[in-house]
Design a protein around this motif. Sequence first.
Motif, PDB file in Angstrom:
ATOM      1  N   ARG A 180     -14.156  17.954  28.733  1.00  0.00           N
ATOM      2  CA  ARG A 180     -15.190  18.911  28.333  1.00  0.00           C
ATOM      3  C   ARG A 180     -14.807  20.331  28.731  1.00  0.00           C
ATOM      4  O   ARG A 180     -15.053  21.291  27.993  1.00  0.00           O
ATOM      5  CB  ARG A 180     -16.543  18.526  28.938  1.00  0.00           C
ATOM      6  N   ASP A 182     -14.438  23.437  26.202  1.00  0.00           N
ATOM      7  CA  ASP A 182     -15.241  24.643  26.378  1.00  0.00           C
ATOM      8  C   ASP A 182     -14.368  25.896  26.431  1.00  0.00           C
ATOM      9  O   ASP A 182     -14.770  26.957  25.932  1.00  0.00           O
ATOM     10  CB  ASP A 182     -16.086  24.537  27.656  1.00  0.00           C
ATOM     11  N   HIS A 199     -13.486  26.628  22.836  1.00  0.00           N
ATOM     12  CA  HIS A 199     -14.693  27.102  22.143  1.00  0.00           C
ATOM     13  C   HIS A 199     -15.038  28.539  22.548  1.00  0.00           C
ATOM     14  O   HIS A 199     -15.441  29.351  21.694  1.00  0.00           O
ATOM     15  CB  HIS A 199     -15.855  26.164  22.456  1.00  0.00           C
ATOM     16  N   LYS A 200     -14.887  28.856  23.802  1.00  0.00           N
ATOM     17  CA  LYS A 200     -15.195  30.199  24.301  1.00  0.00           C
ATOM     18  C   LYS A 200     -14.342  31.259  23.622  1.00  0.00           C
ATOM     19  O   LYS A 200     -14.765  32.408  23.447  1.00  0.00           O
ATOM     20  CB  LYS A 200     -14.987  30.239  25.817  1.00  0.00           C
TER      21      LYS A 200
END
Length: 359
Positions: A315, A319, A322-323
Amino acid sequence: MSSLPLITAQTEEKLLAFLTEHGHTKFRAQQVLDWVWRKRVTTFDAMINLPPALKNLLAEHFRFHTPEIVEIHGSADTTRKFLTKMEDGSLVESVIIPAAVAENGEKSERVTLCVSSQVGCAFGCKFCASGLLGLKRHLTTGEIIGQILSAETIAEKRVNNIVFMGMGEPLSNFDNLADALEIITSHRGLEIGARHITISTSGFVPGLKKLAAYPRQIRLAVSLHGATDEVRDQIMPVNKKWPLSQLIPALEEWSRGRNQMPTLEYILIRDINDSPKDASHLVRIAKRLHAKVNLIPYNTVEGLPWKRPSEERCRSFRDAVHKARIPVTMRYEKGHDINAACGQLRLRKEQEKNGSTPR
């Protein structure tokens, strides 16, 4: 094993050329293809609106054959993996993946088939079972199509989404792949839209250049799995011949003139490619290629040393990507309980046949 070619391996262009040479019209070619793909007959005698002389001609030069289904393994998540035996005894894996829910939340009618392109694989990716027994041979066009026909028999539904992510490197079998794609996409064939077909490559640059010149808008997924040469060399032997300095420009060439984003497939392997620094390198490549990222926590394969990262680490990696505003998904493998990773079922079967046991 007959030496006659399969009628199901004939593109419209090839069949038309054959029939024209023997004095028949384009209309007759269309009739034959209608019997094969719309009505799904399995004998030439069943083509009742053809003249006897034409049926005899077809029977003299072509044949029907579907690979023998050896095993079917059903998963708790409705994934079904099946093993087919080719006429020379070669074993080939395919996976049926039904989609239970569509993007709008309603019941989905999508049936995805993961198709193999070779018997085994020569590329030897270090996390994959397909290459453990090496490459035996390319699959023919008819054997590629045969997997789809077998899948539809098993699923009792039409396959409408295809991913070339099974055993082998599709782009190193380009000629047979291209003919199969013509049959799959043709409105006189299986009539599956090009945008419902994805080809996955380990980074075979010569094949990528051929695909860049291929006119249909087939989707492309790249088994990247490492965002630096140092990491990729550990797990992707293909990188030593075609490193990122060659792979990335080839992907840019494929993207040029297409309104499509490639997908970077990235299997997360514990302590190999799952660090924040690895995520940063991946982001740079994805931005350069305007690519999507598909993260896949490693699917354990007996006999291989790699481990799956913790859920928290997976995860965290997602993330970080994605950031950076990169489209990213985390895909948890289907069929984990039936060893649905590429090559696992074939490997076990071959080991049983040879009197050894899986490691």
